[in-house]
Write a protein that holds these residues in place. Structure first.
Motif, PDB file in Angstrom:
ATOM      1  N   ALA A   1       0.942  -1.051   0.077  1.00 38.92           N
ATOM      2  CA  ALA A   1      -0.072   0.089  -0.044  1.00 38.92           C
ATOM      3  C   ALA A   1       0.894   1.207   0.115  1.00 38.92           C
ATOM      4  O   ALA A   1       0.590   2.373  -0.750  1.00 38.92           O
ATOM      5  N   ASP A   2       2.169   1.248   0.799  1.00 37.30           N
ATOM      6  CA  ASP A   2       2.961   2.509   1.040  1.00 37.30           C
ATOM      7  C   ASP A   2       3.728   2.490  -0.538  1.00 37.30           C
ATOM      8  O   ASP A   2       3.677   3.819  -1.083  1.00 37.30           O
ATOM      9  N   LEU A   3       4.092   1.373  -1.032  1.00 37.44           N
ATOM     10  CA  LEU A   3       4.788   1.433  -2.380  1.00 37.44           C
ATOM     11  C   LEU A   3       3.650   1.697  -3.472  1.00 37.44           C
ATOM     12  O   LEU A   3       4.306   2.541  -4.376  1.00 37.44           O
ATOM     13  N   ALA A   4       2.388   1.586  -3.454  1.00 39.90           N
ATOM     14  CA  ALA A   4       1.499   2.160  -4.526  1.00 39.90           C
ATOM     15  C   ALA A   4       1.458   3.493  -4.525  1.00 39.90           C
ATOM     16  O   ALA A   4       1.385   4.270  -5.702  1.00 39.90           O
ATOM     17  N   ILE A   5       1.586   4.132  -3.543  1.00 38.95           N
ATOM     18  CA  ILE A   5       1.511   5.609  -3.320  1.00 38.95           C
ATOM     19  C   ILE A   5       2.781   6.213  -3.749  1.00 38.95           C
ATOM     20  O   ILE A   5       2.966   7.009  -4.582  1.00 38.95           O
ATOM     21  N   ARG A   6       3.948   5.661  -3.404  1.00 35.30           N
ATOM     22  CA  ARG A   6       5.479   6.141  -3.612  1.00 35.30           C
ATOM     23  C   ARG A   6       5.519   6.102  -5.005  1.00 35.30           C
ATOM     24  O   ARG A   6       6.114   6.853  -5.845  1.00 35.30           O
ATOM     25  N   ASP A   7       5.251   4.873  -5.717  1.00 31.01           N
ATOM     26  CA  ASP A   7       5.568   4.493  -6.908  1.00 31.01           C
ATOM     27  C   ASP A   7       4.705   4.833  -8.053  1.00 31.01           C
ATOM     28  O   ASP A   7       5.039   4.897  -9.294  1.00 31.01           O
ATOM     29  N   GLY A   8       3.450   5.262  -7.496  1.00 30.52           N
ATOM     30  CA  GLY A   8       2.530   5.903  -8.606  1.00 30.52           C
ATOM     31  C   GLY A   8       2.406   4.861  -9.895  1.00 30.52           C
ATOM     32  O   GLY A   8       1.878   3.631  -9.530  1.00 30.52           O
ATOM     33  N   GLU A   9       2.469   5.560 -11.060  1.00 35.58           N
ATOM     34  CA  GLU A   9       2.303   4.818 -12.215  1.00 35.58           C
ATOM     35  C   GLU A   9       3.278   3.483 -12.216  1.00 35.58           C
ATOM     36  O   GLU A   9       3.148   2.581 -13.171  1.00 35.58           O
ATOM     37  N   ASP A  10       4.412   3.732 -11.655  1.00 35.95           N
ATOM     38  CA  ASP A  10       5.424   2.469 -12.037  1.00 35.95           C
ATOM     39  C   ASP A  10       5.024   1.476 -10.933  1.00 35.95           C
ATOM     40  O   ASP A  10       5.958   0.331 -10.961  1.00 35.95           O
ATOM     41  N   HIS A  11       4.159   1.449 -10.066  1.00 35.69           N
ATOM     42  CA  HIS A  11       4.108   0.413  -9.159  1.00 35.69           C
ATOM     43  C   HIS A  11       3.673  -0.920  -9.770  1.00 35.69           C
ATOM     44  O   HIS A  11       4.307  -1.778  -9.141  1.00 35.69           O
ATOM     45  N   GLU A  12       2.802  -1.214 -10.865  1.00 35.06           N
ATOM     46  CA  GLU A  12       2.559  -2.436 -11.335  1.00 35.06           C
ATOM     47  C   GLU A  12       3.989  -3.084 -11.976  1.00 35.06           C
ATOM     48  O   GLU A  12       4.207  -4.098 -12.021  1.00 35.06           O
ATOM     49  N   PHE A  13       4.857  -2.235 -12.538  1.00 38.26           N
ATOM     50  CA  PHE A  13       6.046  -2.856 -12.872  1.00 38.26           C
ATOM     51  C   PHE A  13       6.699  -3.516 -11.800  1.00 38.26           C
ATOM     52  O   PHE A  13       7.152  -4.466 -11.816  1.00 38.26           O
ATOM     53  N   TYR A  14       7.030  -2.655 -10.703  1.00 44.65           N
ATOM     54  CA  TYR A  14       7.621  -3.313  -9.699  1.00 44.65           C
ATOM     55  C   TYR A  14       7.079  -4.538  -8.965  1.00 44.65           C
ATOM     56  O   TYR A  14       7.761  -5.372  -8.723  1.00 44.65           O
ATOM     57  N   HIS A  15       5.884  -4.317  -9.022  1.00 42.93           N
ATOM     58  CA  HIS A  15       5.054  -5.279  -8.091  1.00 42.93           C
ATOM     59  C   HIS A  15       5.029  -6.589  -8.775  1.00 42.93           C
ATOM     60  O   HIS A  15       5.029  -7.539  -7.956  1.00 42.93           O
ATOM     61  N   GLN A  16       5.211  -6.705  -9.950  1.00 40.34           N
ATOM     62  CA  GLN A  16       5.489  -8.011 -10.590  1.00 40.34           C
ATOM     63  C   GLN A  16       6.574  -9.067  -9.995  1.00 40.34           C
ATOM     64  O   GLN A  16       6.670 -10.231 -10.166  1.00 40.34           O
ATOM     65  N   PHE A  17       7.511  -8.201  -9.546  1.00 41.85           N
ATOM     66  CA  PHE A  17       8.778  -8.963  -9.155  1.00 41.85           C
ATOM     67  C   PHE A  17       8.821  -9.089  -7.696  1.00 41.85           C
ATOM     68  O   PHE A  17       9.782  -9.664  -7.025  1.00 41.85           O
ATOM     69  N   ASN A  18       7.655  -8.869  -7.192  1.00 41.88           N
ATOM     70  CA  ASN A  18       7.376  -9.018  -5.489  1.00 41.88           C
ATOM     71  C   ASN A  18       6.596  -9.900  -5.073  1.00 41.88           C
ATOM     72  O   ASN A  18       6.270  -9.882  -3.838  1.00 41.88           O
ATOM     73  N   SER A  19       6.310 -11.076  -5.761  1.00 44.84           N
ATOM     74  CA  SER A  19       5.481 -12.068  -5.147  1.00 44.84           C
ATOM     75  C   SER A  19       6.122 -12.794  -4.006  1.00 44.84           C
ATOM     76  O   SER A  19       7.498 -12.850  -3.824  1.00 44.84           O
ATOM     77  N   ILE A  20       5.550 -13.083  -2.938  1.00 46.46           N
ATOM     78  CA  ILE A  20       6.048 -13.781  -1.698  1.00 46.46           C
ATOM     79  C   ILE A  20       5.454 -15.255  -1.655  1.00 46.46           C
ATOM     80  O   ILE A  20       5.593 -15.714  -0.784  1.00 46.46           O
ATOM     81  N   ALA A  21       4.928 -15.714  -2.593  1.00 46.67           N
ATOM     82  CA  ALA A  21       4.271 -16.981  -2.513  1.00 46.67           C
ATOM     83  C   ALA A  21       5.213 -17.992  -2.405  1.00 46.67           C
ATOM     84  O   ALA A  21       4.819 -18.979  -1.365  1.00 46.67           O
ATOM     85  N   THR A  22       6.574 -18.014  -2.629  1.00 48.21           N
ATOM     86  CA  THR A  22       7.639 -19.001  -2.274  1.00 48.21           C
ATOM     87  C   THR A  22       8.817 -18.544  -1.389  1.00 48.21           C
ATOM     88  O   THR A  22       9.832 -19.233  -1.735  1.00 48.21           O
ATOM     89  N   LEU A  23       8.674 -17.511  -0.769  1.00 48.37           N
ATOM     90  CA  LEU A  23       9.755 -17.037   0.086  1.00 48.37           C
ATOM     91  C   LEU A  23      10.233 -17.895   1.032  1.00 48.37           C
ATOM     92  O   LEU A  23       9.212 -18.077   1.968  1.00 48.37           O
ATOM     93  N   ARG A  24      11.191 -18.583   1.214  1.00 48.83           N
ATOM     94  CA  ARG A  24      11.585 -19.601   2.285  1.00 48.83           C
ATOM     95  C   ARG A  24      12.320 -18.881   3.739  1.00 48.83           C
ATOM     96  O   ARG A  24      12.296 -19.234   4.642  1.00 48.83           O
ATOM     97  N   ASN A  25      12.845 -17.609   3.517  1.00 44.92           N
ATOM     98  CA  ASN A  25      13.389 -16.892   4.396  1.00 44.92           C
ATOM     99  C   ASN A  25      13.058 -15.624   4.687  1.00 44.92           C
ATOM    100  O   ASN A  25      13.456 -14.693   3.820  1.00 44.92           O
ATOM    101  N   CYS A  26      12.117 -15.527   5.635  1.00 51.13           N
ATOM    102  CA  CYS A  26      11.557 -14.284   6.103  1.00 51.13           C
ATOM    103  C   CYS A  26      11.709 -14.022   7.466  1.00 51.13           C
ATOM    104  O   CYS A  26      12.098 -15.026   8.400  1.00 51.13           O
ATOM    105  N   VAL A  27      12.011 -12.718   7.823  1.00 53.50           N
ATOM    106  CA  VAL A  27      12.253 -12.272   9.232  1.00 53.50           C
ATOM    107  C   VAL A  27      11.141 -11.416   9.542  1.00 53.50           C
ATOM    108  O   VAL A  27      10.967 -10.312   8.808  1.00 53.50           O
ATOM    109  N   ILE A  28      10.525 -11.649  10.907  1.00 54.12           N
ATOM    110  CA  ILE A  28       9.642 -10.430  11.368  1.00 54.12           C
ATOM    111  C   ILE A  28      10.265  -9.938  12.718  1.00 54.12           C
ATOM    112  O   ILE A  28      10.799 -10.889  13.520  1.00 54.12           O
ATOM    113  N   ALA A  29      10.051  -8.635  12.824  1.00 50.13           N
ATOM    114  CA  ALA A  29      10.496  -8.185  14.339  1.00 50.13           C
ATOM    115  C   ALA A  29       9.177  -7.835  14.858  1.00 50.13           C
ATOM    116  O   ALA A  29       8.214  -7.212  14.575  1.00 50.13           O
ATOM    117  N   TYR A  30       9.193  -8.069  16.338  1.00 51.17           N
ATOM    118  CA  TYR A  30       8.015  -8.011  17.046  1.00 51.17           C
ATOM    119  C   TYR A  30       8.359  -7.016  18.062  1.00 51.17           C
ATOM    120  O   TYR A  30       9.472  -6.936  18.791  1.00 51.17           O
TER     121      TYR A  30
END
Length: 148
Positions: A22-51
Motif C-alpha cells: 500500500a505504501d509503495l503504490a503511493i510512492r511509485d505511482g504509475e510505476d507500481h505495477e512494473f515493480y509489483h510483478q517482481f515482488n511475489s511472496i508466494a514461495t519465500l523460504r527466508n523471512c524475518v519478522i520483528a516484534y
C-alpha cells in the motif's frame, strides 16, 4: 524486540507486506505495477519478522539469485515504529541467515522515492552498483550489494 525467522506463509509477514505494498503504490505511482510483478511472496523460504511489544512491526526476506548471492526483498517497518533501528536489526538477521546458508553476497533494489531505505542500506554497509536483472535501464531503481 524479538526477531522471528519464518517463511512467507506466516500471517504476520503477509500483513506487513500488505502494508508495504500500500505504501509503495503511493510512492511509485504509475510505476507500481512494473515493480509489483517482481515482488511475489508466494514461495519465500527466508523471512524475518520483528516484534515490538508483541506486535509484528517490521519485516524482510531474501531469495537465492545464484549459488553465492541472495536478493534482499520486502523490507518494511510500519510507520508508527520507524526510527527504532528495527529495519537494521531485520536486515542484519537476514544477512546472518544467508551467511549461515553459505551465501557470500546480498544484492537489493530500492526506489529513488524511498530515501529512508537508501539511507538504511548505506548505513548498513551496502554500496551502490549498476542496476541488475529486470532493473537495468530503470531510472527509478537504485541497486546495492554487500559482501557477507
Amino acid at each position: 524486540m524479538i526477531l522471528k525467522r519464518t517463511d512467507s506463509s506466516d500471517i504476520d509477514f503477509q500483513e506487513l507486506v500488505r502494508l508495504l505494498d500500500a505504501d509503495l503504490a503511493i510512492r511509485d505511482g504509475e510505476d507500481h505495477e512494473f515493480y509489483h510483478q517482481f515482488n511475489s511472496i508466494a514461495t519465500l523460504r527466508n523471512c524475518v519478522i520483528a516484534y515490538w511489544e508483541n506486535a509484528a512491526v517490521a519485516c524482510g526476506a531474501f531469495k537465492a539469485l545464484s549459488e553465492d548471492t541472495v536478493e534482499i526483498k520486502r523490507m518494511y517497518t510500519d510507520t508508527l515504529n520507524r526510527g527504532k533501528g528495527l529495519a537494521s536489526k531485520v536486515l542484519g538477521e537476514l544477512e546472518a541467515w544467508a551467511k549461515e546458508e553459505g551465501y557470500k553476497k546480498c544484492v537489493l533494489e530500492t526506489g529513488i522515492k524511498q530515501p529512508e531505505a537508501i539511507a538504511l542500506y548505506e548505513k548498513c554497509g551496502y554500496r551502490r552498483i549498476p542496476n541488475y536483472g529486470q532493473y537495468i535501464g530503470i531510472d527509478n531503481s537504485v541497486c546495492f550489494e554487500k559482501s557477507i
